[in-house]
Design a protein around this motif. Sequence first.
Motif, PDB file in Angstrom:
ATOM      1  N   SER A  99       0.818  -1.219   0.000  1.00  0.00           N
ATOM      2  CA  SER A  99       0.000   0.000   0.000  1.00  0.00           C
ATOM      3  C   SER A  99       0.850   1.267   0.000  1.00  0.00           C
ATOM      4  O   SER A  99       0.361   2.327   0.380  1.00  0.00           O
ATOM      5  CB  SER A  99      -0.914   0.011   1.229  1.00  0.00           C
ATOM      6  N   MET A 104      -4.881   2.192  -0.137  1.00  0.00           N
ATOM      7  CA  MET A 104      -5.678   1.268   0.674  1.00  0.00           C
ATOM      8  C   MET A 104      -5.052  -0.129   0.652  1.00  0.00           C
ATOM      9  O   MET A 104      -4.625  -0.599  -0.401  1.00  0.00           O
ATOM     10  CB  MET A 104      -7.090   1.207   0.103  1.00  0.00           C
ATOM     11  N   GLN A 146     -10.789   6.515   5.646  1.00  0.00           N
ATOM     12  CA  GLN A 146      -9.558   6.086   4.997  1.00  0.00           C
ATOM     13  C   GLN A 146      -8.365   6.901   5.469  1.00  0.00           C
ATOM     14  O   GLN A 146      -7.269   6.386   5.681  1.00  0.00           O
ATOM     15  CB  GLN A 146      -9.714   6.193   3.466  1.00  0.00           C
TER      16      GLN A 146
END
Length: 958
Positions: A827, A833, A943
């Motif tokens: 990532s 993500m 996120q």
Amino acid sequence: MSAEAADREAATSSRPCTPPQTSWFEFLLEEALLEQHLRKPSPDPPPVQLIVQFLEQASKPSVNEQNQVQPPPDNKRNRILKLLALKVAAHLKWDLDVLEKSLSVPVLNMLLNELLCISKVPPGTKHVDVDLSSLPPTTAMAILLYNRWAIRTIVQSSFPVKQVKPGPPQLNVMNQMQQEKELTENILKVLKEQAADSILVLEGALKLNKDLYVHTIRTLDLLAMEPGMVNGETESSTAGLKISAEEIECQVCYDLGAIYFQQGSTNAAVHENAKEKFFRTKELIAKTGSSSLHCTIDEERLAGYCQACGVLTSSSDDSSQQATPYSQIHSCMKSGNYQDLVKIFLEDNLALSLPVQFRQSVLRELFQKAQQGNDALDEICFKVCACNTVCDVMQGRTIDIQFCQLFLKPSKEKIDFLLEVCSRSINLESASESLKRKMAAFLKNLCLGLEDLQLVFMISSHELFIKLLKDDERKLLIDQMRKRSPRINLCTKPVTSFYDIPASASVNIGQLEHQLILSVDPWRIRQILIELHGMTSERQFWTISNKDFVHAKQLFAACLELVTEFSPKLRQVMLNEMLLLDIYTHEAGAGVSGERPPSDLISRVRGYLEMRVPDIPLRQVIAEECVAFLLNWRENEYLTMQVPLPLVQTNPYVKLGQLLAATCKELPGPKESRRTAKDLWEVVVQICSVSNQHKRGNDGRVSLIKHRESTLGIMYRSELLSFIKKLREPLVLTTILSLFVKLHNVREDIVNDIAAEHISIWPSSIPNLQSVDFEAVAVTVKELVSYALTINSNNHFWLIIQADIYFATNQYSAALHYYLQAGAVCSDFFNKMVPPDVYTDQVIKRMIKCCSLLNCHTQVAILCQFLREVDYKTAFKALQEQNSHDAMDSYYDYIWDVTILEYLTYLHHKRGETDKRQIAIKAIGQTELNASNPEEVLQLAAQRRKKKFLQAMAKLYF
């Protein structure tokens, strides 16, 4: 005489009496028996738990006729119970050390409040407003006892408490424990609010300068009588147990010093007050003697406090400060004078005044500074670690792993310093034989752990080594090193320089070996070999050098030219050896960077496997390297379809390579096309099976013998492992690794499965489970994943396997390291993500368990948000824990689930933690967490917090 006094007299006398009520008789009899026990000349101390029993009985709420719960009534029964509790405490001379060890905070709070009440201190009176000098001595002493206990309890609550492992859950017990916990927290909250007043009361007590008296059983009896019976005796200055002014000052100074020291963590200036109180305590102990009856001070703890205060405060008397190693070390660490720091540790290796825990804490601090980018500290870390290690050796402790890590790459400078430390850590004239043996063993093991001949000579020629080891011991050491490695030769006599070695046989062999490595002339090589074989028959001289491919090729070419004319078979043997050399050359050179081998080399490898020359058997190592070579360069089609069947049937490496190639070729494929996977599974299971034999012992019993290295399979497990470690192709490694992982998971007693890619292609059961050596399988899995990570340390599936292994073996910090590393590599260090097939729910749940068992409960709550369905039950339970080892409220910015934040707000409000509650409220108030926002905004907020949290975790565990 009143009825109550008459009852008391009847109960305490030996004459029988018949009270009007049986319940009263039981209470008065219990009081009489207790008093009879306490009034013995030297009674056994009664259990302190009697206080708990009496106060619990006295504080039980009552129920009226309407079944309403009422506060405990102030009746005769309850007053007697409270008096009995006070008498037990009086028998113990109100020793707070004894009472605090045995009684909980709520019980001791109740006891001391009863003492204040019976000592005529009006309820609700602020002690700071009372003039102690105007009060009766026992009343003043009761106030002092209460306020001493208050600040001692505050100090004690700041220390970490080891969590008691809970037994089987019982609802009533858990409710009782929760109630006591909440009650303790409420009392502590009140005590902390009144801490400033308690400190002022005790500071005022230091100005009294007069003896005080504490209640005894007799004075408590007098106070319990009716006012007409007392005649003012308890108001006099001689009633009770006398506590001298010096003893009072000593105890109060110590308790004040402790609270000031604790407050110094947030206000450094307060350390001066603590220092003054502790040093005054030392003076008073010296004056009154440590055998005082009513003044019990832990002198070791006091000495620790004094040393700490001496370090943390600046002293005008420089000589007194420099007299302690602690202050010197603190000064060196603060100023960055690390050379003097090393000198202090060196000197203390002989004095041994620094505790081992302190030495380790200094080394940990140095390591932390070095990891923050100060490369110059690497040398200091090694030097301090070397001092600690030699100190450990001399005191019979095991060598720390940090020394082994720092000594992985030994150098002349490191050996020089280590020898200096050893020399300065032992006085040979006065040292015991035991110390000398310990030092000698350390130096011997140091030599055995070195491969560099020159470094070994540095140790073996050192004066300390010569004095500690006798001639026969040195010769034995040399023999051990010869057996360990044929390339290490030591002179039996110590030498002063590497170049002053006498011309012994060992030196001559070494010189000839050196010439053999450098020579390319075949006739010269032949001459050297003849000389070497004439000097010793214990060596295999073809092993003295490796990866010298250019010279080796010249030698093989010369040999080929010689044998071509008279022996076709030897010519083929030389061609085979040259093929092996060419494989080595490519794999160590161009192959490392991923460059495919030339087509003619691949053709020669195939030709070797297909070769059928009479009387020239296939050399196993060449066949092994050829198969590994073809697998590494994805020649799966050839291995699957074109290898001659007789070769597959006779050569185990070819058979294994064919099965691996066929299995990899079918990935991913339908279930019915995985017959080769099943064949490969059966071959590996057979290799990992053990052969069982029954043997009858002398006693006639039959015992089962398991042979670890079984001959049931096509090869030994060690041979299989050696072959796998020649493979570099990721798909092949993943395939064989997933097979061993599945085999590891098949065992019946497995608790935590290990996850792996393509694991579903393997069978899920084994017919003869008892025959498999699962211990060997577990070891193989660990070795294989470690090897695979040397090939590609960024393969997230391999990293997850490594993390699962650590998780299964209860190494939770290491498991978190690899779980986080797996997420980071796929990532861009969490800037993207993490793929859901990497951070599955199982992985997240294991990370949660790791954090929970490491007492990082806030991290647990945050990770509960990562699951597909937020685990509120686990998150709330984690947040209720107060003994958390993580940063707690500093993590609140990483929480995006409003329900968890609202629970935190409620929890901190309930605990009265105003500052933390404000942090949680601030986190909830962020606009991007508003439930009315579009789903895209909420997802982006989540996120962003995931990214920051995982990056913070990575910095913590990497």
